[in-house]
Scaffold this motif. Structure first.
Motif, PDB file in Angstrom:
ATOM      1  N   LYS A 297      -5.997  46.893   5.390  1.00 49.71           N
ATOM      2  CA  LYS A 297      -6.993  47.738   6.058  1.00 49.71           C
ATOM      3  C   LYS A 297      -8.169  48.101   5.154  1.00 49.71           C
ATOM      4  CE  LYS A 297      -4.144  51.826   5.338  1.00 49.71           C
ATOM      5  NZ  LYS A 297      -3.431  51.174   4.225  1.00 49.71           N
TER       6      LYS A 297
ATOM      7  N   ASP B 281     -12.031  54.714   1.720  1.00 56.46           N
ATOM      8  CA  ASP B 281     -10.608  54.380   1.658  1.00 56.46           C
ATOM      9  C   ASP B 281      -9.896  55.710   1.406  1.00 56.46           C
ATOM     10  OD1 ASP B 281      -8.077  53.855   0.718  1.00 56.46           O
ATOM     11  OD2 ASP B 281      -8.676  52.285  -0.686  1.00 56.46           O
ATOM     12  N   THR B 282      -9.363  56.332   2.466  1.00 54.46           N
ATOM     13  CA  THR B 282      -8.825  57.690   2.314  1.00 54.46           C
ATOM     14  C   THR B 282      -7.532  57.722   1.502  1.00 54.46           C
ATOM     15  OG1 THR B 282      -7.566  57.650   4.399  1.00 54.46           O
ATOM     16  CG2 THR B 282      -9.858  58.398   4.505  1.00 54.46           C
ATOM     17  N   GLY B 283      -6.876  56.572   1.358  1.00 57.16           N
ATOM     18  CA  GLY B 283      -5.687  56.518   0.502  1.00 57.16           C
ATOM     19  C   GLY B 283      -6.040  56.909  -0.928  1.00 57.16           C
TER      20      GLY B 283
ATOM     21  N   TYR C 174      -5.597  60.654  -1.633  1.00 60.17           N
ATOM     22  CA  TYR C 174      -4.215  61.058  -1.908  1.00 60.17           C
ATOM     23  C   TYR C 174      -3.738  60.505  -3.250  1.00 60.17           C
ATOM     24  CZ  TYR C 174      -4.388  62.653   2.839  1.00 60.17           C
ATOM     25  OH  TYR C 174      -4.750  63.321   3.976  1.00 60.17           O
ATOM     26  N   ARG C 175      -4.221  59.316  -3.586  1.00 54.65           N
ATOM     27  CA  ARG C 175      -3.865  58.738  -4.888  1.00 54.65           C
ATOM     28  C   ARG C 175      -4.447  59.590  -6.028  1.00 54.65           C
ATOM     29  NH1 ARG C 175      -2.349  53.032  -5.149  1.00 54.65           N
ATOM     30  NH2 ARG C 175      -1.815  52.351  -3.054  1.00 54.65           N
TER      31      ARG C 175
ATOM     32  N   GLY D 279       0.588  54.895  -6.169  1.00 52.45           N
ATOM     33  CA  GLY D 279       0.727  54.707  -4.720  1.00 52.45           C
ATOM     34  C   GLY D 279       1.975  55.393  -4.192  1.00 52.45           C
TER      35      GLY D 279
ATOM     36  N   ALA E 275       1.469  59.087  -4.306  1.00 52.84           N
ATOM     37  CA  ALA E 275       0.541  59.518  -3.251  1.00 52.84           C
ATOM     38  C   ALA E 275       1.282  59.705  -1.934  1.00 52.84           C
ATOM     39  CB  ALA E 275      -0.573  58.483  -3.081  1.00 52.84           C
ATOM     40  N   SER E 276       2.244  58.842  -1.701  1.00 54.01           N
ATOM     41  CA  SER E 276       3.013  58.937  -0.469  1.00 54.01           C
ATOM     42  C   SER E 276       3.842  60.232  -0.450  1.00 54.01           C
ATOM     43  CB  SER E 276       3.865  57.664  -0.367  1.00 54.01           C
ATOM     44  OG  SER E 276       4.895  57.789   0.511  1.00 54.01           O
TER      45      SER E 276
ATOM     46  N   ARG F 155      -3.076  67.923   2.973  1.00 53.21           N
ATOM     47  CA  ARG F 155      -3.802  67.230   4.045  1.00 53.21           C
ATOM     48  C   ARG F 155      -4.924  68.121   4.576  1.00 53.21           C
ATOM     49  NH1 ARG F 155      -1.073  62.697   4.774  1.00 53.21           N
ATOM     50  NH2 ARG F 155      -2.677  62.050   6.229  1.00 53.21           N
TER      51      ARG F 155
ATOM     52  N   GLY G 149      -6.971  54.604   6.672  1.00 51.00           N
ATOM     53  CA  GLY G 149      -5.882  55.445   6.174  1.00 51.00           C
ATOM     54  C   GLY G 149      -4.664  55.364   7.066  1.00 51.00           C
ATOM     55  N   ARG G 150      -4.056  56.539   7.310  1.00 54.45           N
ATOM     56  CA  ARG G 150      -2.845  56.587   8.128  1.00 54.45           C
ATOM     57  C   ARG G 150      -3.053  57.412   9.397  1.00 54.45           C
ATOM     58  NH1 ARG G 150      -2.216  54.193   4.135  1.00 54.45           N
ATOM     59  NH2 ARG G 150      -0.330  53.532   3.028  1.00 54.45           N
ATOM     60  N   ASP G 151      -3.971  58.396   9.323  1.00 58.44           N
ATOM     61  CA  ASP G 151      -4.122  59.359  10.426  1.00 58.44           C
ATOM     62  C   ASP G 151      -5.574  59.500  10.860  1.00 58.44           C
ATOM     63  OD1 ASP G 151      -5.123  60.485   8.118  1.00 58.44           O
ATOM     64  OD2 ASP G 151      -4.416  62.504   8.569  1.00 58.44           O
TER      65      ASP G 151
ATOM     66  N   ARG H 167       7.349  61.400   8.008  1.00 58.92           N
ATOM     67  CA  ARG H 167       7.029  62.792   7.654  1.00 58.92           C
ATOM     68  C   ARG H 167       6.558  63.570   8.895  1.00 58.92           C
ATOM     69  NH1 ARG H 167       1.682  60.564   4.695  1.00 58.92           N
ATOM     70  NH2 ARG H 167       0.377  60.517   6.563  1.00 58.92           N
TER      71      ARG H 167
HETATM   72  O1   DC Z   1      -3.522  53.356   1.716  1.00 59.19           O
HETATM   73  P1   DC Z   1      -2.858  53.658   0.350  1.00 59.19           P
HETATM   74  O2   DC Z   1      -1.702  52.766   0.067  1.00 59.19           O
HETATM   75  O3   DC Z   1      -3.843  53.669  -0.755  1.00 59.19           O
HETATM   76  O4   DC Z   1      -2.294  55.155   0.514  1.00 59.19           O
HETATM   77  C1   DC Z   1      -1.514  55.786  -0.480  1.00 59.19           C
HETATM   78  C2   DC Z   1      -0.644  56.856   0.170  1.00 59.19           C
HETATM   79  O5   DC Z   1      -1.487  57.929   0.630  1.00 59.19           O
HETATM   80  C3   DC Z   1       0.129  56.412   1.399  1.00 59.19           C
HETATM   81  O6   DC Z   1       1.418  55.940   1.068  1.00 59.19           O
HETATM   82  C4   DC Z   1       0.180  57.626   2.268  1.00 59.19           C
HETATM   83  C5   DC Z   1      -1.011  58.444   1.864  1.00 59.19           C
HETATM   84  N1   DC Z   1      -2.109  58.437   2.856  1.00 59.19           N
HETATM   85  C6   DC Z   1      -2.012  59.326   3.888  1.00 59.19           C
HETATM   86  O7   DC Z   1      -1.019  60.042   4.010  1.00 59.19           O
HETATM   87  N2   DC Z   1      -3.034  59.445   4.783  1.00 59.19           N
HETATM   88  C7   DC Z   1      -4.118  58.666   4.690  1.00 59.19           C
HETATM   89  N3   DC Z   1      -5.113  58.821   5.589  1.00 59.19           N
HETATM   90  C8   DC Z   1      -4.218  57.716   3.652  1.00 59.19           C
HETATM   91  C9   DC Z   1      -3.175  57.601   2.744  1.00 59.19           C
END
Ligand code: DC
Length: 212
Positions: free
Chosen positions: A13, A30-32, A35-36, A78, A81-82, A91, A112-114, A170
């Motif tokens: 992504k 890149d919103t990850g 969190y990283r 990584g 971050a999770s 968040r 990202g995820r959300d 989660r």
């Molecule tokens: O996309 P990434 O692998 O760089 O993200 C690292 C961690 O950050 C992922 O395991 C969960 C968290 N994350 C999140 O909870 N919400 C997001 N929008 C992006 C990443």
């Protein structure tokens, strides 16, 4: 225009987001990385990743201009971050930054995820990118090897499966496909084909909107 791209770890992504942003003249986040960066700050401070106080402090102190630090891309960060991303207050702190980034002209692609479920539920286009875990593990292993990190594919697959479970399981903003997100399965697509498929999705949504 705001394009929301969500999907599991190593689904491609980020690469897609960057290319879509370049194609449409939008900014990319890149919103990850947010969190990283929080996770790395907690690790550097020697604190436990599950402690909300230290993690929220790190989120508040985050400097978004320093997200290009290459060490943020490591497997260890990584995984960390999770863990910190499951803390609701972390968040909440990062939500405002993501919204103001996306709303600033000319718009943005956020991955990202959300993004499509929580950050921009009204995004113009939502894409949920996925691929079989074995394929994601192969791609991430090749990426890490190319960057000089020696890794074994089975370890990377185990990381990915653990993160999928944590990110989807989660309570706070779990990874899930928004009901109006378009599914893009890249299991059998290379990056160019995935990019073309994403453009087709964006164009189909825009054409549908023009028809009204
Ligand atoms: O996309 P990434 O692998 O760089 O993200 C690292 C961690 O950050 C992922 O395991 C969960 C968290 N994350 C999140 O909870 N919400 C997001 N929008 C992006 C990443």
């Amino acid at each position: 225009m705001i394009i929301a791209i969500d999907g599991p770890a190593a689904s491609g992504k980020g690469t897609l987001g960057k290319r879509l942003a370049g194609h449409y003249g939008l900014r990319h986040l890149d919103t990850g990385l947010l969190y990283r960066a929080v996770a790395k700050a907690v690790l550097d401070a020697g604190g436990p990743l599950t402690d909300p106080v230290g993690a929220v402090r790190a989120a508040r102190a985050l400097d978004p201009s320093r997200l290009d630090d290459r060490t943020l891309k490591s497997r260890q960060v990584g995984d960390a971050a999770s863990v910190v991303s499951a803390i609701p207050d972390v968040r909440a702190v990062l939500l405002a930054f993501q919204r103001s980034f996306g709303r600033a002209p000319p718009g943005a692609v956020l991955d990202g995820r959300d993004i499509g479920t929580v950050i921009f539920p009204d995004a113009d286009v939502k894409v949920f990118v996925t691929a079989a875990p074995e394929i994601r593990a192969r791609r991430r292993t090749l990426e890490l090897l190319a960057g000089g990190t020696p890794v074994e594919e089975p370890e990377v697959l185990a990381d990915i499966l653990r993160r999928d479970e944590r990110d989807s399981g989660r309570a706070a903003s779990p990874l899930r496909r928004a009901s109006d997100a378009h599914l893009l399965d890249t299991t059998h697509l290379d990056i160019d084909a995935a990019f073309r498929a994403a453009i087709d999705i964006v164009e189909a949504v825009r054409a549908g909107r023009r028809r009204g």
